[in-house]
Design an enzyme around this catalytic site. Structure first.
Site, PDB file in Angstrom:
ATOM      1  N   ASP A 163       2.207  -4.627   8.299  1.00 28.46           N
ATOM      2  CA  ASP A 163       1.055  -3.732   8.207  1.00 28.46           C
ATOM      3  C   ASP A 163      -0.201  -4.601   8.167  1.00 28.46           C
ATOM      4  OD1 ASP A 163      -1.054  -2.111   7.489  1.00 28.46           O
ATOM      5  OD2 ASP A 163       0.085  -0.937   6.035  1.00 28.46           O
ATOM      6  N   PHE A 174       0.857  -1.180   0.000  1.00 29.91           N
ATOM      7  CA  PHE A 174       0.000   0.000   0.000  1.00 29.91           C
ATOM      8  C   PHE A 174       0.896   1.234   0.000  1.00 29.91           C
ATOM      9  CE2 PHE A 174      -2.606   3.404   1.700  1.00 29.91           C
ATOM     10  CZ  PHE A 174      -3.682   3.323   0.852  1.00 29.91           C
ATOM     11  N   TYR A 189     -10.111   1.925  10.680  1.00 28.17           N
ATOM     12  CA  TYR A 189     -11.375   2.245   9.991  1.00 28.17           C
ATOM     13  C   TYR A 189     -11.804   1.212   8.963  1.00 28.17           C
ATOM     14  CZ  TYR A 189      -8.101   4.552   6.674  1.00 28.17           C
ATOM     15  OH  TYR A 189      -7.077   4.846   5.821  1.00 28.17           O
ATOM     16  N   LYS A 190     -11.104   0.077   8.917  1.00 24.52           N
ATOM     17  CA  LYS A 190     -11.526  -0.968   7.989  1.00 24.52           C
ATOM     18  C   LYS A 190     -12.318  -2.023   8.771  1.00 24.52           C
ATOM     19  CE  LYS A 190      -7.583   0.022   4.992  1.00 24.52           C
ATOM     20  NZ  LYS A 190      -8.320   0.548   3.835  1.00 24.52           N
ATOM     21  N   ARG A 241     -12.725  -4.009  -6.987  1.00 27.69           N
ATOM     22  CA  ARG A 241     -12.343  -4.606  -5.708  1.00 27.69           C
ATOM     23  C   ARG A 241     -13.579  -4.789  -4.837  1.00 27.69           C
ATOM     24  NH1 ARG A 241      -8.326  -2.142  -1.088  1.00 27.69           N
ATOM     25  NH2 ARG A 241     -10.072  -0.690  -0.927  1.00 27.69           N
TER      26      ARG A 241
END
Lengths: 426, 426
Positions: A211, A139, A236-237, A385
């Site tokens: 990560d 990412f 926040y995921k 996605r």
């Protein structure tokens, strides 16, 4: 359930009628948790890997913090309401989700900032080594932060990028100080073997920084048992902490005494309220705090984390695998001849809780899906996605999502003016 | 009003009856703003310089962001609700409070992190210089962050501390890269002359980075007109953004093209959603963003900032001066012979909106005040600190606060077991 066969199940073992899928939902031990989320009616939300859904309790919890703690008790809440310990309190709850010991996890700052803190701290533990190994398709913010830190340190360091598909283990050598690796790749969904690569790093005397943005809360993790040195992750995921929620960081107890970070803000001081002129880091995980903790945001995050803790991780993971398998199976069944190219590992067990499909018309197809109430996202240039959050998704959502996708693709109904891609994507 | 004299006004021009003070309140053009805050009944809150009070609108605003934007519109709110621009939108509103031009201010991260970004960026603009000048009694996190950054850069830099009372201007020389200075000292209340010291830095070819934590929202500021290079500040004091609210940063337009920060996170990228593997900073102030913006916290901060914008700054400052003068005048009138030592400049115009008083029993005295509903704070070892937030304080609050203080000190009623200092302050 995965061994169940009946008239509605095809040769793959996957249900091939909507009715059979609904029976999966009826038997799903996590199904009751869906009611703990405030999902908009009629939405099929396959983007929880970008922004997790809203827990019903969040609004009331944040309201109470605002009105009773901030409004009424004002500054005294730093002690009375325990604000001062929030990063550790929420951090330890996240620690339970990732298999950390108490005192090894903090909720603070952003993933980017936490990565910088830990990467800088890790480099100091390997002062004679000159190389940082990172996956080239990591990412981007992880790459950017490593680039920023190494740039500040001058020409001393090499940022060694491991190309997609190449062996990470082979890239680690005796000059490697730190390996930085997303546990689940944000695009391909590749799930790296944590214990194995941690051991590979240690064999070369290197440290590893994982990560966990795309695995915390959905993949079973045991960072302590796996000997992980450091980790960061996102609130926040799959932790459903809200847009831009505080992130987390993990630092193994064994390293904490030796650690120091250049982001040495006052909340990391041994005695923040002694207002000493020189920095003297706390002797525990708090040394990795920096500025004043964001109380409202941490309170919202805490609700999401508590909800995640209600779901046994083996059930969450089993459902994640099944959601992914069902989605991929339905895509194969309905769209075998379409120009859709599955992206990433074929086996659900080798990926995170997401599926990517390449299609030259990815953008307008996603717009058409969104218009039908099915939300996923697009990653440039041509990737559709879809993320599967087991706490609030139903199997029937997956069935319906693929039906919508099939209708859109098979009838080319994405080819309407309102779904056209903007000329320049910004 | 300050020239008003009547039977209730003593030789100092200050009212010497509670009734006269109430007439000040009756004429106060800012008095109606008090109703915009949810202050607890019976509280005299003199700690708004630590944590600002709660605006009444905050709870509803945050609720709407949580329920409608996050809960209902989910990930689409990044564009639909403008989340992606929040740091600039809130930043520009703060910019109006500090005299910045549009596009020069961001709301993001913590004060500590923002200071690190800008100090690192500023050092790169003066690569041949080796010294950073900081006041020795600066708020500690500024010292700690400078120490952290310079420590990372090795032995190249000197952190030159200007002792309390010494001339900052005299400490700046041709080897000075950057001067870091709190505009209002958090303890002594000293207000540094911004235009003059900015010019002094520039005369030596140095850059200046002001910390506006204790002046933004209460002291008139014109950072652009004063030629200020960089500034940071706090969202949770006079901006009333809530506990641990996002901080802000200011970077003069003239520097922006040359700036780069080592905290190069994805939100600072020219195209965050292009997911490029190499960092390429935005060409404007956004290059100083780092991680994903904290949407809930920024939304709460925005309410406080909007409220501050409703009050004309000349009125705010005039009231601040009068609150400070009244407090100091009442302390002189009521407590002249007590063991209280005023700390910092005598003239209100030379200080921020706060007063510190030293007393050997500072801790138990503050506890006794708090027990009576008067909240200030203590700064080690012996400082009673009182802050005056003009948006919600009344003159009569100041009168009453000093009456309580006088009763406590003159009757030594702080000397009760419940007010004793803890043996170890942590």
């Amino acid at each position: 359930m995965s061994t169940q066969t009946d008239a509605d199940h095809g040769a793959t073992g996957l249900p091939d009628t909507r009715e059979a899928v609904r029976r999966w939902d009826a038997c799903d031990p996590l199904a009751p948790l869906r009611d703990a989320f405030a999902l908009p009616a009629g939405q099929i939300y396959l983007d929880g890997n970008s922004l997790g859904a809203l827990p019903r309790e969040t609004a009331a919890r944040v309201q109470a913090v605002i009105e009773a703690q901030w409004g009424h008790d004002l500054v005294s809440s730093w002690n009375r309401a325990g604000w001062v310990d929030l990063p550790q309190r929420v951090g330890d709850k996240i620690g339970r989700l990732i298999g950390a010991r108490p005192g090894e996890t903090l909720a603070a700052d952003s993933t980017s900032i936490n990565l910088y803190k830990l990467l800088a701290a890790a480099l100091r533990l390997r002062p004679e080594r000159r190389c940082v190994v990172v996956a080239a398709d990591e990412f981007p913010t992880d790459l950017y932060m490593a680039e920023g830190l190494l740039g500040l340190l001058g020409d001393r360091y090499e940022l060694r990028l491991v190309e997609e598909g190449a062996s990470v283990a082979d890239a680690i050598d005796r000059d490697t100080a730190v390996v930085v690796l997303g546990h689940v790749n944000y695009r391909s969904g590749v799930l790296y073997p944590m214990a194995e690569l941690t051991e590979a790093a240690h064999r070369q005397g290197a440290l590893i920084l994982w990560d966990l943005a795309h695995s915390a809360g959905v993949i079973p993790l045991s960072v302590a048992a796996d000997g992980v040195d450091f980790a960061v992750g996102c609130g926040y995921k799959y932790l459903n902490g809200g847009p831009g929620a505080p992130a987390f960081l993990y630092a193994a107890s064994a390293h904490q005494a030796q650690l120091s970070t250049p982001l040495s803000g006052w909340f990391g001081h041994a005695q923040p309220f002694a207002f000493e002129p020189r920095y003297r880091g706390a002797d525990d995980i708090r040394k990795l705090l920096c500025g004043t903790p964001p109380v409202l945001a941490l309170s919202a995050l805490e609700v999401g984390v508590e909800l995640a803790l209600q779901a046994p991780m083996d059930q969450v993971h089993a459902k994640s695998l099944r959601l992914v398998e069902l989605f991929m199976g339905r895509v194969r069944a309905r769209l075998r001849d379409a120009a859709l190219i599955p992206f990433g590992p074929a086996a659900a067990a080798e990926r995170g809780s997401q599926v990517c499909l390449r299609h030259p018309q990815a953008w307008p197809i996603m717009q058409a899906l969104i218009a039908r109430g099915v939300t996923g996202d697009v990653r440039a240039p041509d990737i559709l996605r879809f993320g599967f959050a087991p706490l609030y998704l139903r199997y029937v959502d997956v069935w319906d999502a693929v039906e919508h996708l099939a209708e859109i693709i098979l009838t080319a109904s994405w080819d309407r003016p309102e779904f056209r891609a903007p000329r320049t994507v910004t």
